[in-house]
Design an enzyme around this catalytic site. Structure first.
Site, short mmCIF file in Angstrom:
data_model
loop_
_atom_site.label_atom_id
_atom_site.label_comp_id
_atom_site.label_asym_id
_atom_site.label_seq_id
_atom_site.Cartn_x
_atom_site.Cartn_y
_atom_site.Cartn_z
N THR A 58 -2.66 -1.86 7.74
CA THR A 58 -2.48 -3.29 7.87
C THR A 58 -1.07 -3.79 7.65
O THR A 58 -0.41 -3.48 6.68
CB THR A 58 -3.37 -4.08 6.90
OG1 THR A 58 -4.66 -3.53 6.94
CG2 THR A 58 -3.38 -5.53 7.25
N ASN A 101 -0.42 11.17 5.88
CA ASN A 101 -1.70 10.69 6.37
C ASN A 101 -2.82 11.71 6.31
O ASN A 101 -3.98 11.38 6.14
CB ASN A 101 -1.55 10.18 7.80
CG ASN A 101 -0.78 8.89 7.80
OD1 ASN A 101 -1.29 7.89 7.36
ND2 ASN A 101 0.47 8.94 8.24
N GLU A 148 5.98 5.08 7.46
CA GLU A 148 5.71 6.31 6.72
C GLU A 148 6.44 7.52 7.30
O GLU A 148 6.29 7.84 8.47
CB GLU A 148 4.21 6.59 6.70
CG GLU A 148 3.49 5.73 5.69
CD GLU A 148 2.00 5.79 5.85
OE1 GLU A 148 1.54 6.13 6.94
OE2 GLU A 148 1.31 5.50 4.87
N THR A 196 0.86 -1.19 0.00
CA THR A 196 0.00 0.00 0.00
C THR A 196 0.90 1.24 0.00
O THR A 196 1.31 1.70 -1.06
CB THR A 196 -0.96 0.01 1.21
OG1 THR A 196 -0.21 -0.16 2.41
CG2 THR A 196 -1.99 -1.08 1.08
N LYS A 208 3.86 -6.77 3.91
CA LYS A 208 3.64 -5.35 3.66
C LYS A 208 3.47 -4.66 5.01
O LYS A 208 2.97 -5.25 5.96
CB LYS A 208 2.44 -5.12 2.75
CG LYS A 208 1.14 -5.61 3.30
CD LYS A 208 0.00 -4.61 3.22
CE LYS A 208 0.40 -3.20 3.47
NZ LYS A 208 -0.68 -2.45 4.18
#
Lengths: 378, 378
Positions: free
Chosen positions: A187, A374, A272, A150, A176
Site C-alpha cells: 500500500t 519479499n 524495496e 511498513t 508511506k
C-alpha cells in the site's frame, strides 16, 4: 530525508502516533491526524475491484458527510479480504474514535496497511485510542508518519507554503511506500493537510491533477494495492479568500502537485531493495496518454529494471518494451538515450517523432534484495 | 528432457545445426530445417510493433509464395533494431541459402534470436552454409534444436503421430525459450514439421487454436519479444487424405495443440533462474477471455511469483492481482486455493463464481538467480 524539525504543519492540525501492538516488532503502528476546525476532504483510492474494508468505510463517510476532523491509520494489518467482519471492524474503530474525540461519527476517516487476509485486532486499537488522542500535538506529526510505515526505511514528509491573496497558506503531507511489491505489507498511503480555504470542486480538481502527475507516474513493480489512498484535508484555518478558480487555484494546484511529486519520488527512492532511482522521459508522443502508457510500460519491464541494476546499457530492452506497448510505434520513429548507469540517479529519454506531448515517470531497479525481502516476509 | 533418440521426424524433413561463430562461446548457433517436397506454411509472430528484420523477410515470403522448403535460424544475434541494413542482411542470408539449395528464393524462411541492436555477421553465416547444407539428415534435428538455444539449459523437442483415415501422420517440433526475461538473448521460437497433407485454411486454423491454448498461455515475465515466432511446415509426404475439416481436422488440431503445449511447458520449466513450475487454473469465469486475462495477471504479478519462490502461501497477493485485473471481481465472488509450495510443481486454483468458462496458464517463480543472470549478461 530525516525528520524535518522545521516541517510546517498547517494551522488547526495536530497528530500523534504510537505502538498499539499490531506489529510483532513492537514498532509504532497506529496514527491519528486531527483537525479543528472540521475540514473539507477529497480522496483518490485504488482502482482495484477488491478494496480493503477501511476504504469501504471511508467512501461511505465521504458520501454522507461534508466535513471531517480525524483520520485514523493503522499499519501491520491491511484489513483487506476480511469480508463483512472486516468492514464492521473498520467501522467500529472509527465510531470508537469519534466517541473519544466527541465528534460526529461520519467525520472520522480510517485507513490500514499491512498483511492482507487477517482480521484486525480491534481490542488493541480501542485500548490505545485514549492515549493516542491525549497525545495529539503539532510535533506529533513525526510520530504519525513513523506509525504508518511498513517496509519503508525512512519516514516521508513534505511541507510547503504559498501566498493566497496575501495570506500564508500551508500544505503538509506524509506518505508511506514502497512495497507494492510486498503486498503483505503493501500500500501507498498519503495524507495531505492544508489550512487553505478552498471550495470542494476546486479541492477535487487540484487533487486529481496533482495525483495524476505524481503518484500515477511512479511504479515500483506494476502491482496495484487494495488499500492505495491519497487523502487531502483542507480546514480553511489560514483565513485566506476562498480558492475556487483562476490564479489562486492555479497556484494552490501547483503547490499541491509539488508536495505530491516530492513524496512520490521518496516512495520510489525507498522502493524495496532498490539501488537506482530511474527517471523515464517519453517525449514527442501523439498525446500525454500515449507518452504515459509507454513510459509506464518501460518502468514495469522486468528486463529493463534488471538491466539498470546490472548497469547494462541495453537499449534493446527499451525498444522491446516500447514495441510491446500496443501503440504502433515503428523502429524508425524511435530514439533512445540512456544516461550513465553508474550513478544512483539514472535518466532515460525516449523520443517517438510522433507529436509534441510528453510524460515523466519514475521507477526503481529490480534487485536480488527485493526478492529476498519479499520471499522471506511472513 | 534429454534428446530423444526415438524422436519421430516427419517424412521428407531433414535438419542440421553447427557453430558458425556468432556466439562468443563457440556453441552451435546456426540451424537449418529442410523439406522435400515443398511444404505449406503457417506462422504466428510477435504482436510487437517493433519486429526483427528476419520477421519482415518471413512475412514478405509468406505473402508472395505458397510453398516453402527451408528455414534458416541463427542464435547469438536477434537482428533486431538494425534498420534497413538488418533487413538486407536477413534477405541476403535467405537468398544465399536458396542458391546453395537450388530452390526458389521465396521458399526460404529465416529467423534469428540473440542480442538486439547489433548487425548480423553475414560473412560467418555465408561461409557456414555449404557445410550446413551438406550435413542435412534426419538425425540432424538434434543438432538444429541445440543451435537455436540461447539461455536455454536443455534442448526442447516433441514428436507425436496420429492416424488420418488410416494413414500415419507425424508431427515434430523444436523450440527455444525461455529468456523473454533476457531480451538480449530473448525470444520464444518454435518450428513445427509435419508430413500431414492439409489445406492452407485448415493448417492456419489448427495453428491458431494450438498457439492460443499453449504459447499464449505461458508467461515468464510478461515481456514480449521482438522475434517471437511459431512456424509450422506441412509437406503432405504422409500421403493421407487431405485434412480440411471435420474429424480429421479435429484430431490433427488436437495433436498439434498437444505438441505446442508440451513445448510451452518446457519453456516455462526452463525459465531463467526458476525453481518452481506454476499452474494457474482460473475457473467459473464469465468467458474464456476473462479467465485468461486474470490468469495471466496473476502469472505476471512479481509479488505472487516472489511469494511462490519464498514458499510463502500468501493468498492476499493473488487477491490483489485479481482485483487489479480490470474486471469487476468482488471479494465475495473470489475463492483461492493454493496447493503446497514445498514441491517444484505448484498449483493455484482461482474460482470466480461468475460463469462456466476456464483457462489454464503456466508460469515460473521469480528468483534472485533470474536477476543475476540478466543483470550480468552482456
Amino acid at each position: 530525508m530525516k525528520n524535518n524539525k522545521n516541517l510546517i504543519l498547517p494551522l488547526g492540525f495536530k497528530a500523534n502516533g504510537l505502538s498499539c501492538g499490531l506489529k510483532r516488532s513492537g514498532k509504532p503502528d497506529l496514527a491519528l491526524i486531527y483537525s479543528s476546525p472540521a475540514a473539507l476532504a477529497s480522496a483518490k483510492f485504488t482502482t482495484s475491484s477488491i478494496i480493503a474494508a477501511p476504504l469501504i468505510v471511508c467512501k461511505k463517510h465521504l458520501k454522507s458527510a461534508k466535513k471531517f476532523q480525524a483520520v485514523l491509520i493503522n499499519s501491520g494489518n491491511a484489513n483487506c479480504f476480511t469480508g463483512k467482519a472486516g468492514v464492521k471492524d473498520a467501522q467500529a474503530s472509527a465510531d470508537y474514535l469519534a466517541r473519544e474525540l466527541k465528534i460526529a461519527k461520519h467525520s472520522v476517516l480510517v485507513n490500514s496497511t499491512g498483511i492482507i487476509g487477517k482480521r484486525l485486532d480491534l481490542a488493541k486499537i480501542k485500548q490505545a485510542i485514549p492515549q493516542l488522542v491525549a497525545g495529539l500535538s503539532s510535533a506529533g506529526i513525526h510520530r504519525a508518519e513513523t506509525a504508518i510505515m511498513t517496509t519503508d526505511t525512512f519516514a516521508k514528509e513534505v511541507s510547503r507554503s504559498l501566498k493566497v491573496d496575501g495570506k500564508l497558506v500551508r500544505i503538509c503531507a506524509i506518505a508511506k511506500g514502497a512495497g507494492m511489491i510486498a503486498p503483505n505489507m503493501a500500500t501507498m498511503l498519503c495524507f495531505i493537510m492544508t489550512d487553505a480555504a478552498v471550495t470542494q470542486p476546486a479541492l477535487n480538481k487540484a487533487l486529481s491533477a496533482a495525483v495524476d502527475k505524481s503518484f500515477n507516474c511512479i511504479s515500483v513493480d506494476g502491482c496495484m494495492s487494495t488499500n492505495d489512498t491519497v487523502l487531502v484535508l483542507a480546514n480553511a484555518a489560514a483565513g485566506n479568500k476562498v480558492i475556487s478558480a483562476g490564479e489562486s487555484l492555479e497556484n494552490f494546484s501547483k503547490a499541491l502537485e509539488a508536495v505530491c511529486l516530492d513524496l512520490a519520488k521518496m516512495v520510489v527512492a525507498d522502493a524495496e531493495g532498490a539501488t537506482k532511482f530511474i527517471q523515464i522521459d517519453v517525449c514527442q508522443a501523439k498525446n500525454t496518454q500515449e507518452a504515459k502508457s509507454i513510459a509506464l510500460g518501460i518502468a514495469n519491464s522486468m528486463l529493463f529494471k534488471t538491466a539498470v541494476f546490472g548497469e547494462n546499457p541495453n537499449f534493446g530492452r527499451v525498444a522491446a518494451a516500447v514495441g510491446a506497448s500496443g501503440f504502433n510505434i515503428k523502429e524508425e520513429q524511435l530514439k533512445i538515450k540512456l544516461g550513465s548507469l553508474k550513478d544512483k540517479q539514472v535518466k532515460l529519454t525516449v523520443s517517438l517523432s510522433r507529436g509534441k506531448s510528453k510524460c515523466t515517470v519514475y521507477t526503481s531497479d529490480l534487485t536480488p534484495e527485493y526478492i529476498k525481502i519479499n520471499a522471506e516476509y511472513n
